[in-house]
Design a protein around this motif. Sequence first.
Motif, mmCIF file in Angstrom:
data_model
loop_
_atom_site.group_PDB
_atom_site.id
_atom_site.type_symbol
_atom_site.label_atom_id
_atom_site.label_comp_id
_atom_site.label_asym_id
_atom_site.label_seq_id
_atom_site.Cartn_x
_atom_site.Cartn_y
_atom_site.Cartn_z
ATOM 1 N N ASP A 27 0.832 -1.218 0.000
ATOM 2 C CA ASP A 27 0.000 0.000 0.000
ATOM 3 C C ASP A 27 0.864 1.264 0.000
ATOM 4 O OD1 ASP A 27 1.029 -0.132 2.546
ATOM 5 O OD2 ASP A 27 -0.908 0.001 3.579
ATOM 6 N N PHE A 28 2.171 1.084 -0.096
ATOM 7 C CA PHE A 28 3.126 2.193 -0.184
ATOM 8 C C PHE A 28 3.026 3.172 0.991
ATOM 9 C CE2 PHE A 28 4.026 0.274 -4.103
ATOM 10 C CZ PHE A 28 5.330 0.631 -4.373
ATOM 11 N N LEU A 29 2.626 2.657 2.134
ATOM 12 C CA LEU A 29 2.763 3.412 3.386
ATOM 13 C C LEU A 29 3.811 2.690 4.227
ATOM 14 C CD1 LEU A 29 -1.000 4.057 4.267
ATOM 15 C CD2 LEU A 29 0.702 5.831 3.796
ATOM 16 N N PRO A 30 4.601 3.420 5.021
ATOM 17 C CA PRO A 30 5.572 2.739 5.891
ATOM 18 C C PRO A 30 4.885 2.095 7.092
ATOM 19 C CG PRO A 30 5.599 5.105 6.302
ATOM 20 C CD PRO A 30 4.640 4.878 5.159
ATOM 21 N N VAL A 31 5.632 1.293 7.828
ATOM 22 C CA VAL A 31 5.171 0.783 9.128
ATOM 23 C C VAL A 31 5.904 1.577 10.201
ATOM 24 C CG1 VAL A 31 5.117 -1.186 10.682
ATOM 25 C CG2 VAL A 31 4.670 -1.538 8.274
ATOM 26 N N ILE A 32 5.150 2.336 10.970
ATOM 27 C CA ILE A 32 5.726 3.146 12.059
ATOM 28 C C ILE A 32 4.846 2.903 13.276
ATOM 29 C CG2 ILE A 32 6.395 5.474 12.820
ATOM 30 C CD1 ILE A 32 6.205 6.385 9.894
ATOM 31 N N GLY A 33 5.395 2.225 14.287
ATOM 32 C CA GLY A 33 4.581 1.999 15.486
ATOM 33 C C GLY A 33 4.875 0.669 16.132
ATOM 34 N N PRO A 34 4.087 0.334 17.179
ATOM 35 C CA PRO A 34 4.362 -0.872 17.957
ATOM 36 C C PRO A 34 4.028 -2.150 17.194
ATOM 37 C CG PRO A 34 2.389 0.230 18.780
ATOM 38 C CD PRO A 34 2.954 1.117 17.712
ATOM 39 N N SER A 35 4.705 -3.213 17.584
ATOM 40 C CA SER A 35 4.422 -4.537 17.039
ATOM 41 C C SER A 35 3.042 -4.995 17.503
ATOM 42 C CB SER A 35 5.513 -5.488 17.548
ATOM 43 O OG SER A 35 4.992 -6.770 17.775
ATOM 44 N N LYS A 36 2.440 -5.857 16.672
ATOM 45 C CA LYS A 36 1.107 -6.369 17.009
ATOM 46 C C LYS A 36 1.171 -7.260 18.252
ATOM 47 C CE LYS A 36 -0.414 -9.968 14.667
ATOM 48 N NZ LYS A 36 -0.939 -10.840 13.608
ATOM 49 N N ASN A 37 2.245 -8.056 18.355
ATOM 50 C CA ASN A 37 2.285 -9.093 19.396
ATOM 51 C C ASN A 37 3.089 -8.720 20.640
ATOM 52 O OD1 ASN A 37 0.863 -10.758 17.614
ATOM 53 N ND2 ASN A 37 2.752 -11.474 16.644
ATOM 54 N N HIS A 38 3.955 -7.694 20.523
ATOM 55 C CA HIS A 38 4.888 -7.409 21.626
ATOM 56 C C HIS A 38 4.909 -5.908 21.881
ATOM 57 C CE1 HIS A 38 6.336 -11.528 21.252
ATOM 58 N NE2 HIS A 38 6.370 -11.321 19.944
ATOM 59 N N LYS A 39 4.445 -5.514 23.065
ATOM 60 C CA LYS A 39 4.266 -4.072 23.298
ATOM 61 C C LYS A 39 5.596 -3.335 23.449
ATOM 62 C CE LYS A 39 3.905 -4.111 28.252
ATOM 63 N NZ LYS A 39 3.582 -4.527 29.432
ATOM 64 N N ASN A 40 6.700 -4.040 23.643
ATOM 65 C CA ASN A 40 7.995 -3.354 23.803
ATOM 66 C C ASN A 40 8.830 -3.352 22.522
ATOM 67 O OD1 ASN A 40 7.594 -2.579 26.466
ATOM 68 N ND2 ASN A 40 8.176 -4.593 27.227
ATOM 69 N N ILE A 41 8.195 -3.737 21.424
ATOM 70 C CA ILE A 41 8.906 -3.706 20.133
ATOM 71 C C ILE A 41 8.201 -2.723 19.207
ATOM 72 C CG2 ILE A 41 9.431 -5.060 18.068
ATOM 73 C CD1 ILE A 41 10.424 -7.196 19.788
ATOM 74 N N PHE A 42 9.008 -1.871 18.552
ATOM 75 C CA PHE A 42 8.467 -0.846 17.654
ATOM 76 C C PHE A 42 9.114 -0.982 16.284
ATOM 77 C CE2 PHE A 42 7.671 0.522 21.881
ATOM 78 C CZ PHE A 42 6.509 1.274 21.829
ATOM 79 N N TYR A 43 8.365 -0.583 15.268
ATOM 80 C CA TYR A 43 8.832 -0.705 13.884
ATOM 81 C C TYR A 43 8.991 0.671 13.242
ATOM 82 C CZ TYR A 43 6.960 -5.512 14.329
ATOM 83 O OH TYR A 43 6.678 -6.800 14.729
ATOM 84 N N SER A 44 10.045 0.793 12.427
ATOM 85 C CA SER A 44 10.230 2.016 11.636
ATOM 86 C C SER A 44 10.895 1.602 10.319
ATOM 87 C CB SER A 44 11.100 3.013 12.420
ATOM 88 O OG SER A 44 11.230 4.229 11.730
ATOM 89 N N PHE A 45 10.087 1.068 9.404
ATOM 90 C CA PHE A 45 10.642 0.600 8.128
ATOM 91 C C PHE A 45 9.549 0.607 7.058
ATOM 92 C CE2 PHE A 45 9.462 -3.318 10.501
ATOM 93 C CZ PHE A 45 8.515 -3.837 9.634
ATOM 94 N N GLY A 46 9.951 0.302 5.823
ATOM 95 C CA GLY A 46 8.970 0.205 4.741
ATOM 96 C C GLY A 46 8.693 1.538 4.062
ATOM 97 N N HIS A 47 9.692 2.427 4.069
ATOM 98 C CA HIS A 47 9.477 3.780 3.529
ATOM 99 C C HIS A 47 9.747 3.877 2.027
ATOM 100 C CE1 HIS A 47 10.119 4.302 7.865
ATOM 101 N NE2 HIS A 47 9.532 5.469 7.777
ATOM 102 N N HIS A 48 9.881 2.744 1.351
ATOM 103 C CA HIS A 48 10.130 2.656 -0.104
ATOM 104 C C HIS A 48 11.074 3.761 -0.591
ATOM 105 C CE1 HIS A 48 6.867 5.639 -0.553
ATOM 106 N NE2 HIS A 48 6.276 4.929 0.368
ATOM 107 N N HIS A 49 10.635 4.625 -1.527
ATOM 108 C CA HIS A 49 11.559 5.611 -2.121
ATOM 109 C C HIS A 49 11.793 6.805 -1.208
ATOM 110 C CE1 HIS A 49 11.127 4.116 -6.416
ATOM 111 N NE2 HIS A 49 10.426 3.312 -5.667
ATOM 112 N N LEU A 50 11.133 6.826 -0.055
ATOM 113 C CA LEU A 50 11.163 8.053 0.749
ATOM 114 C C LEU A 50 11.835 7.844 2.101
ATOM 115 C CD1 LEU A 50 7.618 9.279 -0.249
ATOM 116 C CD2 LEU A 50 9.787 10.336 -0.883
ATOM 117 N N GLY A 51 12.645 6.776 2.212
ATOM 118 C CA GLY A 51 13.328 6.515 3.485
ATOM 119 C C GLY A 51 14.218 7.668 3.904
ATOM 120 N N TRP A 52 14.932 8.237 2.941
ATOM 121 C CA TRP A 52 15.845 9.341 3.252
ATOM 122 C C TRP A 52 15.063 10.566 3.727
ATOM 123 C CZ3 TRP A 52 20.727 10.102 4.323
ATOM 124 C CH2 TRP A 52 21.306 11.366 4.175
ATOM 125 N N THR A 53 13.969 10.882 3.040
ATOM 126 C CA THR A 53 13.155 12.048 3.420
ATOM 127 C C THR A 53 12.511 11.850 4.788
ATOM 128 O OG1 THR A 53 12.674 12.555 1.103
ATOM 129 C CG2 THR A 53 11.153 13.448 2.728
#
Length: 413
Positions: free
Chosen positions: A356-382
């Motif tokens: 869907d060309f949106l990044p994943v930013i936020g907590p994991s579904k299964n573990h409240k102490n794990i967070f995600y910041s990836f999937g920014h496709h062409h806009l990771g640098w920005t």
Amino acid sequence: MSKKLKIGIIGAGIQGISNGLFLQKKGFDVTIFDKDEPGSPAASYGNAGHFSPYACVLMNRPDVLTDVPAMLLSSTGPLALKWNYVPKMIPWFLQFIRNCTTKRMMHTAKNMHQILDLALPAYDELFDEIDLEGLVEKKGILYIWNDQSLKSRELEIKVRNELGVDQQVVTPKEIHDLEPNIKPFYHGGVYYQHGRHARNPKKILLKLFDLFLKKGGKFLKMKVQDINFDEEKPVIKTETQKFIVDKLVIACGAFSKRLTDNLDEKIPLDTERGYHVHFKDCDHLLKRPVIFSNRGFGITPMEQGLRVVGTVEFGGLNNPPSKGRIKNLINNAKYMLGDLPEHEDEWMGFRPSLPDFLPVIGPSKNHKNIFYSFGHHHLGWTLGPISGKIIAGMIAEENTNLNLKPYSSLRFS
């Protein structure tokens, strides 16, 4: 909440380092893990160097599906497949196709715009603390096209207008005035005056990394093999050691999927492979980045010369680079600028893309102490600093007026 929580971050690219710096601002004790040194030839090193606050209309659009066959068949086109990777990509493509409706396109555009609008101010917060020495130029970014590409461009312009993105439609004469060295094959374009570009992304990344160390951050050059748990605390397992942290951020781009799969979260992350070459001592030919939309490539004037970047190739993490894609970049650069010297520095890197060309930013579904910041496709640098700022706010349990639900991994469950 005791402020000296220990935070681990996996990934030392622009996402990981930005997360580290904003977590430090909240008073956390931060350690970054990566198998390579920061600034190694990964995505944060080899990207186009654009800071693109306008880039909210992505690949998931209704008109793309009719264009894809032609793109794949064209040797100069922006899209390529490694055929041995096609079976692996089919589930991703099916989800992608479902996201190519007008409604889903607008959902992506609106939620990309929300964070892109904050992207440059978040960078400026970090840039205020380092000496940039002319490494960032504020001369805008120019997109050009010829008539074959007009319908798709009209759609983008309309969507960006609806969202209030600053853009200026330019005539061939205005394009010539902005960039007189481009051959006049174009019929129109858009100039984004608020776009900026990096003269050397690696140097900027290393300056931010030095700031992270200066503020007490730690870096461990180790490959993370797995994540386990001690009660609810994440345990980072490397080849030789284990590290317990209070919270963990996964920010290793295209390599994040191995870890999220192990955490039993099925996030459909896949890899777009991008390429670059440099033409040394030619950066005087352009004042700013120029993107030729029909062929999906761009040229950025950098310290290393003209960096020609582009093409989307679906081929996974293990296939060798495609000589054809490199040749494609060289031919495209000469199509735009005429005679150029021998090219140097062939590079390939991996962009993490979700259907869907949106990044994943936020907590994991299964573990409240794990967070995600990836999937920014062409806009990771920005989007590095704004993603880091959002995650730091979440970990510090602050309220926000942003709608963060669209970036949650829950959308895939």
